[in-house]
Design a protein around this motif. Sequence first.
Motif: not given
Length: 445
Positions: A216-238
Motif C-alpha cells: 500500500i502507500d503507508p504514508i498517505r494512508f496513515r495521514q488519512q487515518a490521522i485526519e479521519s480519526a479526528a473527524g466528526e463521522e469517526v468521533e460519532q462512532i467512538v
Amino acid sequence: MGRLIVVSNRTPAPGERTQPAGGLTVGLYDAVQTRDSLWFGWSGEQREDALEHPVTEERVGNVTYATFDMTPRQYDRFYLNFSNGVLWPLCHYRTQLMRYTREDCEAYYEANAVFADRLVPLLKEDDTMWIHDYHLFPLGRMLRDRGVTGRIGFFLHIPFPPWSMARLLPQLRRLLEGLAGCDRIGVQTPEDAQNLRGCFAAYGLEADVEAVPIGIDPIRFRQQAIESAAGEEVEQIVDSLVGKRLIIGVDRLDYSKGLPERMRGYEMLLKNYPEYRGKVTFLQITPVSRTGVESYRLLKEELDGLVGTINGAYGTPDWVPIRYTTWPISRNVLAGLYRVSDVGYITPLRDGMNLVAKEFVAAQDSKDPGVLVLSRFAGAAPEMPEALQVNPLDAEGMADALHAALTMDVETRHEAWSALYGEVSRNTAGSWAKQFLDSLEASRP
Ligand code: F6P
C-alpha cells in the motif's frame, strides 16, 4: 521510455481517478501517475449494443482511461459465471463451488478476444503492457497473436492452487497456454509461485513466474487515518461505543473471507471469556459483492442469520455484540476507524494478499497501537509474522487470539506494531510496481 498500458477488468470509476478506492487500484495508483499511461478495461456498464459502441477515453493527469461497455451476456457469462463462478472459487481452493459450463468457458475466451480487439488499435510500438488478474488469463497470448511486439506482463492478485486442485478445471492447458504468452508473470506469494510453476511444468510449458507481494502507500494512508480519526463521522462512532473495546473487520461479502468462521470465533470469545460481555464491540463492515452469483447470495443469508443468532443470544437491551453493515463505508472513514480500533480481526480462509491487514497497521497510533489478528491463509501472512496468526477454522484458537490481543500490554503491542509497520513501509505499492516493471522491462519480449 514508452507508455505503460494497464489492463484490468474494472478500471477506476470516474470518481476514483484522483483517489484510489481499494484493492488493485491502490497498488497501481502511483505506477500510472508517474509515467505516460493508458488504463484499459470495462466501464462497469452493460448495454445490449455494447459491441457496436466505441471505446470512451478520458485523460486525467498522466493517465488516459479507455473503457468500454459489456453486453449483458458478457457480464453474465464472462464476469459472473466463469470469472467469478469458476476461476474465483478454484483459485481460492473452494472447488465444490465451481459451476462450469462449456458455454461460459467459450464466453470467457470471446470476452478476452473483445478486450484484445479493442485494445490493439490503441497501442504504440514501444508500449509496455501490464495485464491484471484472473479475468484476463488468456489476453497475453491473444495480444501476441494480433501482432503486439512490446513487453507483456501479467499479475495475479488472487491465490493460485496447486496442480492437484487446478487440474479440476476443464481446459486448464488452454488457460495456461494463454497465460504463457506473457513475458513475465507476478503472483502474491512464494506458495502461489510454486503452484503456478508446477502447473506450467505439468504441461511442459515455459513461463517466467515470480512472487512480488503487493503493498500500500503507508504514508498517505496513515495521514488519512490521522485526519479521519479526528473527524466528526469517526468521533460519532467512538462516542457511541461508550468505553467499549473495538474489534474491526472489513471485507467484501465473499466466501473466501471466512466471515461465518470469524463470527464463530467472536462468539467463542463471548462464551469462553464472559468478562468481555458488554465490554467489547465487533464492527464488521461487509459490502455486498457479486450478488449475481448464487454462492454469494447464500453466504449473505448465512451471515445475516448467524449475526442475528449471536446478537440474540448474547446481546442485552443496552449492548449489541456485533455491529454489521452490508453497504460500503468510505475509505476515508475506514482509515479513521482502523486507527481507533483495538483489534484488526482479519481472518480469510484464503486471500491473495489482503491489503486491509496492511492498512490497519499503517493507520495505528504508534504510542498506543492496536493488535492485528490475522489468518495464516492471507497472502499477507508470510510478511507479517508479528501479527497474532490464527486458523479461522479453530474457533477456540480465534477466541484465545482475540483475548490475547485485548490484554496485550502496550510495550508488546508497540514492539509487534513497529516490526509490522517497518515491513509495510519497506514493501509499498510503489516498490511493488517498480520491482515488477523493472524485471518486465529487463526481459526479452
Ligand atoms: O481481489 C481481486 C479483486 O480483483 C480486487 O482487486 C478487487 O477489489 C475485487 O476483486 C473486485 O471484485 P469485483 O470487480 O468482482 O467487484
